[in-house]
Design a protein around this motif. Structure first.
Motif, PDB file in Angstrom:
ATOM      1  N   LEU A  12       0.842  -1.199   0.000  1.00  0.00           N
ATOM      2  CA  LEU A  12       0.000   0.000   0.000  1.00  0.00           C
ATOM      3  C   LEU A  12       0.875   1.246   0.000  1.00  0.00           C
ATOM      4  CD1 LEU A  12      -2.610  -1.141   2.687  1.00  0.00           C
ATOM      5  CD2 LEU A  12      -2.899  -1.146   0.199  1.00  0.00           C
ATOM      6  N   HIS A  13       0.300   2.370  -0.380  1.00  0.00           N
ATOM      7  CA  HIS A  13       1.035   3.635  -0.388  1.00  0.00           C
ATOM      8  C   HIS A  13       1.612   3.918   0.995  1.00  0.00           C
ATOM      9  CE1 HIS A  13      -1.915   4.939  -3.755  1.00  0.00           C
ATOM     10  NE2 HIS A  13      -0.910   4.254  -4.254  1.00  0.00           N
ATOM     11  N   ALA A  14       2.818   4.416   1.011  1.00  0.00           N
ATOM     12  CA  ALA A  14       3.484   4.784   2.264  1.00  0.00           C
ATOM     13  C   ALA A  14       3.117   6.221   2.619  1.00  0.00           C
ATOM     14  CB  ALA A  14       4.987   4.611   2.132  1.00  0.00           C
ATOM     15  N   LEU A  15       1.859   6.434   2.955  1.00  0.00           N
ATOM     16  CA  LEU A  15       1.407   7.780   3.317  1.00  0.00           C
ATOM     17  C   LEU A  15       2.074   8.225   4.607  1.00  0.00           C
ATOM     18  CD1 LEU A  15      -2.472   7.694   2.799  1.00  0.00           C
ATOM     19  CD2 LEU A  15      -0.751   8.660   1.298  1.00  0.00           C
ATOM     20  N   GLU A  16       2.460   9.466   4.638  1.00  0.00           N
ATOM     21  CA  GLU A  16       3.014  10.042   5.857  1.00  0.00           C
ATOM     22  C   GLU A  16       1.850  10.481   6.751  1.00  0.00           C
ATOM     23  OE1 GLU A  16       6.024  10.919   8.395  1.00  0.00           O
ATOM     24  OE2 GLU A  16       6.234   9.981   6.433  1.00  0.00           O
ATOM     25  N   PRO A  17       1.812  10.034   8.011  1.00  0.00           N
ATOM     26  CA  PRO A  17       0.760  10.505   8.914  1.00  0.00           C
ATOM     27  C   PRO A  17       0.860  12.020   9.106  1.00  0.00           C
ATOM     28  CG  PRO A  17       1.827   8.572   9.818  1.00  0.00           C
ATOM     29  CD  PRO A  17       2.648   9.009   8.636  1.00  0.00           C
ATOM     30  N   LEU A  86       2.104  -3.309   5.614  1.00  0.00           N
ATOM     31  CA  LEU A  86       1.593  -3.128   4.253  1.00  0.00           C
ATOM     32  C   LEU A  86       2.034  -1.804   3.624  1.00  0.00           C
ATOM     33  CD1 LEU A  86      -1.996  -4.529   4.775  1.00  0.00           C
ATOM     34  CD2 LEU A  86      -0.201  -5.556   3.354  1.00  0.00           C
ATOM     35  N   THR A  87       2.284  -0.784   4.453  1.00  0.00           N
ATOM     36  CA  THR A  87       2.662   0.536   3.927  1.00  0.00           C
ATOM     37  C   THR A  87       4.162   0.803   4.019  1.00  0.00           C
ATOM     38  OG1 THR A  87       2.325   1.629   6.061  1.00  0.00           O
ATOM     39  CG2 THR A  87       0.431   1.568   4.532  1.00  0.00           C
ATOM     40  N   GLY A  88       4.847   0.090   4.895  1.00  0.00           N
ATOM     41  CA  GLY A  88       6.253   0.379   5.127  1.00  0.00           C
ATOM     42  C   GLY A  88       6.467   1.556   6.069  1.00  0.00           C
ATOM     43  N   VAL A  89       5.386   2.073   6.654  1.00  0.00           N
ATOM     44  CA  VAL A  89       5.471   3.162   7.634  1.00  0.00           C
ATOM     45  C   VAL A  89       5.493   2.495   9.007  1.00  0.00           C
ATOM     46  CG1 VAL A  89       4.370   5.229   8.553  1.00  0.00           C
ATOM     47  CG2 VAL A  89       4.242   4.740   6.103  1.00  0.00           C
TER      48      VAL A  89
END
Length: 157
Positions: A12-17, A86-89
């Motif tokens: 999944l996209h690695a969105l920044e919180p 899943l995101t890598g965050v």
């Protein structure tokens, strides 16, 4: 010289919180909603994908609404870990109340229903930011939003 370059990828996209490390920190539920929007999928579809990575079988009438993604339970820990994987965050547990699990009494800590500050959401849009739910709104004892931009606290709805 032959060198292999690795390009870390995530499912999944690695969105920044948003607002990390501040009193305006995004909640995991908000992050989950933004993640679904970034993939143009429904919340139940994303929930099914995440739940499929968790151990155990899902019952046929599984409903993601039953999960308190912002709380202090084992379910919260599992979902934060799954979303991180899943995101890598790697620090999505910080978007929950888990860091306070062993510090303050858990009984009555989390609000019993979703709450929001219409003033903060309007300000997000006015300033071109994606609207998001703050983790502080999840605390049962917090009745008023204390965002720095509010002259007087606004009641949470």
């Amino acid at each position: 010289m032959s060198q292999v370059m690795t390009n870390p990828r995530s499912t999944l996209h690695a969105l920044e919180p948003i607002g990390g490390g501040t009193g305006q920190s995004e909640s995991l539920l908000s992050y989950f909603c933004r993640l679904a929007a970034s993939h143009a999928v429904s919340l139940p579809s994303l929930a099914r994908l995440v739940a499929d990575t968790l151990p155990g079988e899902l019952r046929e009438n599984f409903d993601w609404h039953e999960r308190n993604l912002n709380g202090t339970s084992d379910i919260t820990q599992s979902w934060a870990a799954a979303l991180s994987s899943l995101t890598g965050v790697g620090y999505l547990d910080k978007l929950t109340l888990l860091p306070w699990k062993d510090v303050i009494a858990q009984r009555g800590l989390a609000a019993q229903c979703g709450r929001w500050c219409p003033g903060c959401l309007a300000e997000d849009q006015e300033h071109g930011r994606p609207p998001y739910f703050r983790l502080a709104w999840e605390l049962a004892d917090v009745k008023v939003c204390h965002a720095a931009s509010h002259a007087l606290g606004r009641p949470l709805f």
